[in-house]
Structure formats: structure tokens, C-alpha cells
Design an enzyme around this catalytic site. Structure first.
Site, PDB file in Angstrom:
ATOM      1  N   GLY A   1       5.030   6.719   0.544  1.00 42.37           N
ATOM      2  CA  GLY A   1       4.468   6.275   1.803  1.00 42.37           C
ATOM      3  C   GLY A   1       5.414   6.533   2.958  1.00 42.37           C
ATOM      4  O   GLY A   1       6.110   7.549   3.010  1.00 42.37           O
ATOM      5  N   CYS A   2       5.468   5.598   3.881  1.00 41.61           N
ATOM      6  CA  CYS A   2       6.280   5.774   5.091  1.00 41.61           C
ATOM      7  C   CYS A   2       7.783   5.701   4.830  1.00 41.61           C
ATOM      8  O   CYS A   2       8.574   6.028   5.704  1.00 41.61           O
ATOM      9  CB  CYS A   2       5.882   4.739   6.138  1.00 41.61           C
ATOM     10  SG  CYS A   2       4.246   5.039   6.854  1.00 41.61           S
ATOM     11  N   SER A   3       8.181   5.265   3.643  1.00 37.90           N
ATOM     12  CA  SER A   3       9.611   5.226   3.303  1.00 37.90           C
ATOM     13  C   SER A   3      10.062   6.503   2.605  1.00 37.90           C
ATOM     14  O   SER A   3      11.214   6.603   2.176  1.00 37.90           O
ATOM     15  CB  SER A   3       9.910   4.022   2.401  1.00 37.90           C
ATOM     16  OG  SER A   3       9.698   2.814   3.095  1.00 37.90           O
ATOM     17  N   ALA A   4       9.172   7.478   2.478  1.00 39.87           N
ATOM     18  CA  ALA A   4       9.473   8.684   1.711  1.00 39.87           C
ATOM     19  C   ALA A   4      10.705   9.419   2.237  1.00 39.87           C
ATOM     20  O   ALA A   4      11.495   9.960   1.459  1.00 39.87           O
ATOM     21  CB  ALA A   4       8.265   9.612   1.706  1.00 39.87           C
TER      22      ALA A   4
END
Length: 381
Positions: A163-166
Site C-alpha cells: 500500500g502507501c508504505s511500499a
């Protein structure tokens, strides 16, 4: 998991690259299209709405978007079809399997720029990580395609989805690989093409995302030669399961006969819950991380934070610093780029790092679906 300095070699981010799409969609354009679609939907289903069998679609507002998220526009890979009320999604032609895929093309563009900034050739790269919120296919890995497109003959490549932490999770992996000797130099690529997964028929989320691709070169200090470099002092990551940010599209959609364009298959979230739960989690995470390294918030020259919502960043910075952060302390690019998922904090890092002085500390942090949070403490060389 936390890693900190020891007998391992020093690791440096030596180059960054950014690909920005050619098309801009303003809030006004987006709202005009959505409202036209919603008005037609309400007219068609008027009887069912009056009977309480269906819910009317509310109107959107450009001013509301800017106030709620700090977003004024977004860049998109393909604009055609996105504002068409008969379609409400971008038009992209499927490329033949012999051609370079859309996502590999934009990822390679950012990667090429990062390699140039780091003074690296294809022969210098040992590993490629493509890490983002969505990949356009399951296999072969987009990373292997990027590796091939850039002429990188050595080593290996793989995809990650967090997700956005990738982006920060991939940097964490690259950091550990270089420290351990698994690779000498790693290219981390974040090709975030979110517009195909955005639901442009949902007032609460149609404005959130934009497309972009970033790339960073991570290498040992002993091979570092570029003008601007940042030593990675420490990396920290944590996860906690939550369904409050979710996308269900996948191969199960085929076997369950689910509508691939249904609201649950596309991106959806419980925004209020996310705000209330992720902000305290991010504050605690960042405070603990810099504290474990012996730093205070006042020691951090710049915060390159995830670009999801300006109010989230304001709250996090105020709690950490004891005052609202200035643009210089914590730059925000949401007004131009909107939320570009894992690329957001890395776009900010790419655009706003040259002015730091040797010895200055900075923190890259992203947070998102999972919940997941990743951060890296950097020091300007």
C-alpha cells in the site's frame, strides 16, 4: 523491526528520480464530471431513491476537496475517459505482451533519472525493487521488466505491495541488502499508477489520488560519488491489521462473478477511522524511532512525510514538534500531486533535499493500508 548502526558498512541514498504524468485534472474538472454523473444517476433512480430502496448520490465541491485534503489538482497517466460521465475511468489501450508495459515504462523513466543523479550505469546495479500500491499484472514481476528496460544484466529484481508504505518498506529492504552484502547497489522504483483503481463515482474518494513514479539509488558509502547523498542511519517498520483502507480487486473477482468496477473492488476507506487511528500510531512510531537513535524532534531538520492529507501531517508535526510545522520543516506537495500513495514522501524528498547542509538529519515516513508505517532516519553527507 528496527535496525541501527553497528559494524556493517554505511549505506547511502545517492540519487533520486521523478516521473510526472503529462495530464492535469483540477478539482473543478473532477467535480463537474462527478456532479453531472450523480445528477443523471439520481434522475434515473428517482423512484427507488424516493422509496428508500437506493441512496441518492450527493453533490461534490471543489472547495470542499481543498479544505478536506489540501488538494487542488492531480497528475494522471491518462485523462481521456476519466471525465466522461458515460465511463468515469481512464481509457488505456492494452499493449501487446511483446511491448514494454505502461507501469514498467514510467518506472524505468524514474529509474533512469535516479541512476543518472547517482552517477551509476546499468552495470553498477545489482538489484531492482518495484514497490507500490498496485501492479498492473501478477507476473512476470514489473521489477524484472524494469531491470530489462534499463539494460541491467546483473543480479535480481522483485515486486513488493505494501500500500502507501511500499516506498519506505522497499528502502528498508534495500538498506538491509546493501548492509548485509546481498547487493552492492539497489534501485528502488515506485511506479504509482492509482487512477485506474480510483472510483470516480464516489464523492468521498474520487479526488484523493494522482499518478507518479519515483526512484532512488541505495549503495555503500565506499562507492558513493554523487553531489548529494544521505546516509541511512536507521530504518523502522511496523504493521497492524485493519480493513479501513482496502481494495479487493483480484483473481477472486473472476471466480465469484463480482463486478470488477464495484465500490468494494476499487479503493475504498473509512476516512474518519483512518485519521483517528493512524495519526496517533504515526506519532508514536516516529517519536519512538528517533528516540531509539538518540534524537529529539528538534534535531530533525526536515520531515519528508507521507502525502495523504494535509490535516494528518499538520497533526503529526504539531504533536512531535510542539508547534505547527513550517513548509521548510515539513514540505507538502498535495496541492499539486494529490495523494500518490507510496511515491508521496519520496516526491517530497526528491524535490526538497538539496538545501540541507552536511550533518543535517531528516526523516522519511509513510503510512497506509494495513495499517503499515515505515520510516528512515537520514543524515546529509
Amino acid at each position: 523491526m528496527t535496525s541501527s548502526p553497528s559494524v556493517y558498512p554505511k549505506v547511502v541514498i545517492s540519487g533520486t528520480g521523478l516521473w510526472t504524468p503529462p495530464h492535469v485534472v483540477t478539482n473543478e474538472e473532477l467535480v463537474t464530471a462527478y456532479n453531472s454523473w450523480a445528477n443523471r444517476y439520481n434522475t434515473i433512480h428517482a423512484k427507488a431513491i424516493s422509496a428508500g430502496e437506493m441512496t441518492a448520490k450527493p453533490e461534490g465541491s471543489a472547495a470542499f476537496i481543498e479544505k478536506a485534503a489540501g488538494i487542488k489538482q492531480r497528475y494522471v497517466y491518462a485523462k481521456e475517459g476519466l471525465l466522461d460521465i458515460d465511463r468515469m475511468r481512464p481509457i488505456l489501450s492494452e499493449r501487446p505482451e511483446s511491448a514494454l508495459s505502461d507501469q514498467a515504462e514510467v518506472g524505468a523513466d524514474a529509474g533512469r533519472k535516479a541512476m543518472e543523479a547517482a552517477g551509476k550505469t546499468a552495470d553498477d546495479i545489482d538489484a531492482v525493487i518495484v514497490s507500490c500500491s498496485y501492479t498492473q499484472r501478477a507476473y512476470p514481476a514489473i521489477a524484472i521488466e524494469v531491470q530489462d528496460a534499463l539494460g541491467i544484466q546483473n543480479g535480481f529484481a522483485f515486486d513488493m505491495l505494501v500500500g502507501c508504505s511500499a516506498g519506505t518498506f522497499a528502502l528498508h529492504r534495500a538498506y538491509e541488502m546493501v548492509r548485509s552484502g546481498t547487493a552492492r547497489t539497489v534501485l528502488v522504483v515506485n511506479p504509482e499508477m492509482i487512477s485506474p483503481q480510483a472510483n470516480y463515482c464516489d464523492r468521498d474518494s474520487h479526488f484523493i489520488f494522482g499518478d507518479a513514479a519515483t526512484a532512488l539509488v541505495v549503495e555503500r558509502e565506499e562507492t558513493f560519488t554523487s553531489a548529494h547523498g544521505f546516509e541511512i542511519l536507521s530504518a523502522h517498520a511496523q504493521t497492524r491489521f485493519s480493513s479501513n483502507v482496502r481494495s479487493n480487486f483480484g483473481y477472486f473477482s473472476r471466480i465469484t462473478d463480482a463486478d470488477p468496477f464495484s465500490a468494494t473492488n476499487l479503493f475504498h476507506q473509512n476516512g474518519r477511522r483512518v485519521f483517528k487511528e493512524v495519526c496517533p500510531m504515526a506519532i508514536q512510531h516516529l517519536s519512538a524511532h528517533i528516540g531509539q537513535y538518540g534524537l529529539a524532534a528538534s534535531d530533525i531538520r526536515r520531515w519528508w512525510l507521507h502525502q495523504a492529507n494535509s490535516h494528518m501531517n499538520e497533526m503529526i508535526c504539531t504533536k512531535l514538534l510542539g508547534h505547527p510545522a513550517s513548509f521548510d520543516e515539513a514540505p507538502i506537495i498535495l496541492d499539486q500531486y494529490a495523494n500518490t500513495a507510496s511515491a508521496g514522501s519520496l516526491i517530497v524528498f526528491h524535490l526538497y533535499h538539496d538545501d540541507l547542509q552536511s550533518g543535517d538529519h531528516g526523516v522519511i515516513c509513510s503510512f497506509g493500508a494495513g495499517y503499515s508505517i515505515g520510516s528512515l532516519i537520514l543524515k546529509k553527507r
